[in-house]
Design a protein around this motif. Structure first.
Motif, mmCIF file in Angstrom:
data_model
loop_
_atom_site.group_PDB
_atom_site.id
_atom_site.type_symbol
_atom_site.label_atom_id
_atom_site.label_comp_id
_atom_site.label_asym_id
_atom_site.label_seq_id
_atom_site.Cartn_x
_atom_site.Cartn_y
_atom_site.Cartn_z
ATOM 1 N N VAL A 162 0.834 -1.198 0.000
ATOM 2 C CA VAL A 162 0.000 0.000 0.000
ATOM 3 C C VAL A 162 0.870 1.250 0.000
ATOM 4 O O VAL A 162 0.559 2.250 -0.674
ATOM 5 C CB VAL A 162 -0.957 -0.030 1.205
ATOM 6 C CG1 VAL A 162 -1.642 1.323 1.390
ATOM 7 C CG2 VAL A 162 -2.000 -1.129 1.026
ATOM 8 N N PHE B 154 -6.138 -0.770 -0.521
ATOM 9 C CA PHE B 154 -5.163 -0.364 -1.519
ATOM 10 C C PHE B 154 -5.342 1.098 -1.914
ATOM 11 O O PHE B 154 -4.380 1.763 -2.291
ATOM 12 C CB PHE B 154 -5.238 -1.276 -2.746
ATOM 13 C CG PHE B 154 -4.465 -2.551 -2.590
ATOM 14 C CD1 PHE B 154 -3.118 -2.615 -2.908
ATOM 15 C CD2 PHE B 154 -5.075 -3.697 -2.096
ATOM 16 C CE1 PHE B 154 -2.392 -3.786 -2.753
ATOM 17 C CE2 PHE B 154 -4.356 -4.880 -1.931
ATOM 18 C CZ PHE B 154 -3.007 -4.923 -2.264
ATOM 19 N N GLY C 113 -6.025 3.353 0.167
ATOM 20 C CA GLY C 113 -5.559 4.156 1.283
ATOM 21 C C GLY C 113 -6.668 4.752 2.118
ATOM 22 O O GLY C 113 -6.407 5.565 3.014
ATOM 23 N N VAL D 228 -4.536 -0.510 6.934
ATOM 24 C CA VAL D 228 -4.229 -1.905 6.625
ATOM 25 C C VAL D 228 -4.688 -2.844 7.733
ATOM 26 O O VAL D 228 -5.330 -3.876 7.466
ATOM 27 C CB VAL D 228 -2.725 -2.074 6.343
ATOM 28 C CG1 VAL D 228 -2.359 -3.561 6.258
ATOM 29 C CG2 VAL D 228 -2.347 -1.366 5.046
#
Length: 444
Positions: free
Chosen positions: A257, A420, A422, A426
């Motif tokens: 990422v 991915f 953002g 995560v």
């Protein structure tokens, strides 16, 4: 390593992603109630989803019929868009083909429902050598349920001139989320250049005006994130259950990422989520330096007007561990022509039977002795594909498995897209995605 010059001949058909890719005949049936084609031969039907591979199968079945005049094989192609919807309907109605293609995400359901012939019992060990990683993919409850047909593995395509100009050897690239010995991030920063010629490693780099990207980090299960996850010591699945929400998983996904949203060395997820082929298109256009992918990307490279070559996939803390996926031919347990069906399955498992798949560049055969047909084809086009073989021979990570793998994938998809992009951290994304996916596969 061999460098491909601009002499690639077009026209070879290689299976689409994942890949891995209308028949006039009626599925699972023949011209009369006896299963005869009218000449006294028994008709066995074979279904797949790819037109280009179908041509190679027509060739191999012609050779089979020369040796087995009492059996005729009819090939029927159902497009990918309809394939998985029709499969359960046709099995339920008793009109499914005698033999059909499957992938790892779907076969487990039909094993558990008793729809498939047990290959371990019906054929046993009396067959040519098959790629072991594909055998493992189609082994469930201690038995093999499909005859391996083709396989693909992961390597690193690169723009020769870009790497030479930067003084970077792609075979030595190593990523590490701790930063220790990480040569990959500095390399892709150097290879990412804005329209003014400033690299992503420099302070005045303009991330809003990028001319060339360094790498294809994106929400791509086969080519990217299972490979990074495995090479950091993580797991995508533990048995049928999902297990990517781990410290190793968080570190691997955070690295990917950050390549997109922090370092801007890969296209935005807004673009790649909408167009999964964007990175490949950028590489072919000379706008990306490194592109990690499988054999299925080879045909697209015919449009590149620069020299490119293939290096090993990017190495991680645990080494190079890439996804190996494969397609298998499975036998319908409800076939009315079991002996003839098994004879065709034996042929499909032989090197002789699989050579036509490789000889036209259509696919990489799972029968080991047939694999040179594929590498020879591409060598004649100026392409050294040996890194794909090396990847399959190293430690590998399994493609998605389990009877409800599709349900799991659908459940996790929105969380991965947000991660991915953002917009979802995560750690939160992985925890929520894993819970949703495991709940989905637990539903009846």
């Amino acid at each position: 390593m061999t460098i491909r010059k601009n002499t690639l001949v077009t026209g070879a058909a290689v299976l689409g992603a994942s890949a891995l890719l209308l028949a006039a005949c009626s599925p699972g049936s023949s011209d009369d109630d006896s299963g005869s084609d009218g000449s006294g031969a028994t008709t066995v039907t074979f279904r797949l989803w790819d037109e280009s591979a179908a041509a190679a199968y027509e060739e191999t079945f012609a050779a089979f019929e020369d040796e087995h005049p009492d059996i005729t094989v009819e090939v029927e192609t159902v497009p990918w868009a309809n394939y998985w919807d029709r499969l359960p309907q046709d099995i339920g109605s008793g009109t499914m083909a005698d033999i059909f293609w499957t992938n790892t995400s779907n076969f487990g359901l039909y094993v558990d429902n008793g729809n498939l012939i047990n290959i371990s019992e019906a054929i046993g060990d009396d067959h040519d050598e098959w790629t072991q990683s594909v055998v493992d993919l189609y082994t469930r409850d201690g038995s093999l349920w499909g005859v391996p047909q083709l396989t693909d593995s992961i390597a690193l395509f690169y723009n020769v001139q870009m790497l030479e100009d930067a003084g970077i050897d792609p075979a030595t690239l190593h990523w590490d989320p701790s930063g220790d010995g990480d040569t990959f991030l500095p390399a892709v920063q150097q290879l990412t250049v804005d329209s003014s010629g400033v690299t992503a490693a420099e302070d005045d780099f303009d991330a809003e005006d990028i001319a060339t990207y360094g790498f294809n980090s994106q929400n791509d299960l086969q080519a990217i994130y299972i490979d990074f996850l495995a090479s950091n010591g993580g797991q995508y699945q533990d048995g049928d259950s999902y297990a990517f929400d781990s410290p190793e998983g968080v570190a691997a996904f955070q690295y990917l990422v950050d390549l997109i949203n922090t370092y801007h060395v890969s296209p935005s997820a807004a673009e790649t989520n909408a167009n999964g082929d964007l990175s490949r298109q950028l590489f072919v256009q000379g706008k990306m330096a490194l592109f990690q992918s499988g054999q299925y990307s080879l045909p697209a490279m015919a449009d590149a007007d620069f020299d490119w070559a293939i290096a090993p996939m990017v190495e991680g803390p645990e080494g190079r561990i890439g996804v190996v996926h494969g397609v298998a031919a499975v036998g319908n347990a409800a076939t009315e022509h079991e002996e003839a069906t098994l004879e065709v399955l034996r042929w499909l498992g032989s090197a002789e039977g699989q050579v036509p798949l490789g000889a036209t560049g259509a696919a990489f055969p799972a029968a080991v002795e047939a694999q040179s047909s594929f590498t020879d084809y591409w060598e004649n086009q100026g392409v050294d594909t040996s890194e794909f073989i090396a990847a399959a021979e190293r430690e590998t990570a399994a493609a998605p498995l389990g009877p409800r793998a599709n349900a799991g994938a659908n459940a996790m998809a929105p969380y991965f897209e947000q991660m991915f992009a953002g917009s979802l951290p995560v750690e939160e994304a992985l925890a929520q995605a894993q819970q949703a996916a495991n709940e989905a596969i637990a539903e009846e």
